[in-house]
Every structure is written in structure tokens, then in C-alpha cells.
Write an enzyme that holds these catalytic residues in place. Structure first.
Site, PDB file in Angstrom:
ATOM      1  N   GLY A  90       0.851  -1.181   0.000  1.00 46.48           N
ATOM      2  CA  GLY A  90       0.000   0.000   0.000  1.00 46.48           C
ATOM      3  C   GLY A  90       0.886   1.229   0.000  1.00 46.48           C
ATOM      4  O   GLY A  90       1.979   1.221  -0.567  1.00 46.48           O
ATOM      5  N   CYS A  91       0.439   2.287   0.633  1.00 42.35           N
ATOM      6  CA  CYS A  91       1.188   3.540   0.664  1.00 42.35           C
ATOM      7  C   CYS A  91       2.611   3.300   1.165  1.00 42.35           C
ATOM      8  O   CYS A  91       2.814   2.809   2.276  1.00 42.35           O
ATOM      9  CB  CYS A  91       0.476   4.548   1.560  1.00 42.35           C
ATOM     10  SG  CYS A  91       1.378   6.093   1.730  1.00 42.35           S
ATOM     11  N   PHE A  92       3.588   3.683   0.344  1.00 38.38           N
ATOM     12  CA  PHE A  92       4.970   3.403   0.735  1.00 38.38           C
ATOM     13  C   PHE A  92       5.417   4.219   1.935  1.00 38.38           C
ATOM     14  O   PHE A  92       6.372   3.857   2.604  1.00 38.38           O
ATOM     15  CB  PHE A  92       5.957   3.507  -0.426  1.00 38.38           C
ATOM     16  CG  PHE A  92       5.888   4.725  -1.310  1.00 38.38           C
ATOM     17  CD1 PHE A  92       5.560   5.974  -0.856  1.00 38.38           C
ATOM     18  CD2 PHE A  92       6.176   4.586  -2.663  1.00 38.38           C
ATOM     19  CE1 PHE A  92       5.529   7.078  -1.692  1.00 38.38           C
ATOM     20  CE2 PHE A  92       6.151   5.679  -3.516  1.00 38.38           C
ATOM     21  CZ  PHE A  92       5.815   6.937  -3.026  1.00 38.38           C
TER      22      PHE A  92
END
Length: 178
Positions: free
Chosen positions: A13-15
Site C-alpha cells: 500500500g502507501c509506501f
């Protein structure tokens, strides 16, 4: 990269939320936010977010397996994501926010498959584990403002981590293992 160091690449998901758990642990040399898995060379954040490049937001970790074995990286990776969600992660939806393990050699592939089977058999989740295990493709570092975001913007990072639902999910399924 020194001869005993290896790469590990994970999409979770969001890094922004995937750097802090791995950063500054013994044996971890670097954690870089970036893009992988797609067809566009040197994509921008805007291109990746458009879901037209095939890229995932990911982190690439340089590590010393003698100090921090790949198996421990896999364990920590599973504890940061919802491996049962095929549509993204938490608040973030779309292909670029889906999860994946990108293996760099046959040993990593085997260990990733074993860890996935173990997680599936653990009964920890009531839905199937859908995180794919894919061969590593070229990795493109994200723009500088994305690197180590949790350090550069700690208040915003913390609000995002909680507000996205990630923090609560981790607490529910893994306890205090953030």
C-alpha cells in the site's frame, strides 16, 4: 551494495507506511520508497497514482541476511498489511496500492511462498491471503519528498497511519507489533 547484502522488495500500500517498520533495524542498510512491477520507465508519482503504469508503490530494502534474515523481513512485512484485500490497502484503493512480494532469487521465492502458506494456515484472518509473489522487476526510486516521509513529516505521517485504518488493523491482528 556489498557482496553479502541482498535486496528485498515489498508493496504494502502507501509506501510512506512501509519505510518506518524496517528502517534503522540491525542489518538493514537502506529502505527506499519507489515504484515497481509496471511498464513505464522512471514513472512519476502522478503517473503511478493514475493506475495506468502497472506499477505498485513499494519499498526496496538493502539488508545483510546474516544479521537480519529474509524470513524476518517477510514476518515484518505481513504484520504491516491486510493481506486479504485485493483492491488496495486501507484508505488507499487501486492497483498501485495493492500488496505484493517481489522476489530477487529462487530462495526468496521459496521462503515467500512458505511464509504465505504459514500465514494462510495460521487462522489469523477469516479471508484468503491474496498477496501475490512476483518476480522482481526494475525498481524506480520515488521523488525525494517521499523518501523517509515519516521523519520529514511526523505529525502528518502519524495522522495518516491512524486515519487510513492501518494502525487499528495492525493493532487488532498483531497487537503491539508496529
Amino acid at each position: 551494495m556489498d557482496s553479502k547484502e541482498q535486496l528485498a522488495t515489498f508493496a504494502g500500500g502507501c509506501f510512506w507506511c512501509m519505510v518506518k517498520p524496517f528502517d534503522e533495524l540491525p542489518g538493514i542498510k537502506s529502505v527506499i520508497s519507489g515504484y515497481t512491477g509496471g511498464t513505464v520507465k522512471n514513472p512519476t508519482y502522478q503517473q503511478v497514482c493514475s493506475d495506468t503504469t502497472g506499477h505498485y508503490e513499494a519499498v526496496q530494502i538493502t539488508f545483510d541476511p546474516e544479521i537480519f534474515p529474509y524470513e524476518k523481513l517477510l514476518e515484518l512485512f505481513w504484520q504491516q498489511i491486510d493481506p486479504t484485500d485485493p483492491g488496495g490497502q486501507f484508505y488507499d484503493r487501486g492497483q498501485s496500492y495493492q500488496t505484493a512480494i517481489f522476489y530477487h532469487n529462487e530462495t526468496q521465492k521459496r521462503l515467500a511462498e512458505e511464509s504465505k502458506r504459514a500465514l494462510e494456515g495460521s487462522g489469523r484472518f477469516n479471508r484468503p491471503v491474496v498477496t501475490p509473489i512476483l518476480q522482481a522487476l526494475p525498481f524506480y526510486p520515488a521523488e525525494e519528498y517521499h523518501q523517509h516521509y515519516y521523519k520529514k513529516n511526523p505529525a502528518h505521517y502519524q495522522r495518516y497511519h491512524i486515519g487510513s485504518g492501518r494502525s487499528g488493523f495492525i493493532q487488532k491482528h498483531w497487537g503491539d507489533k508496529e
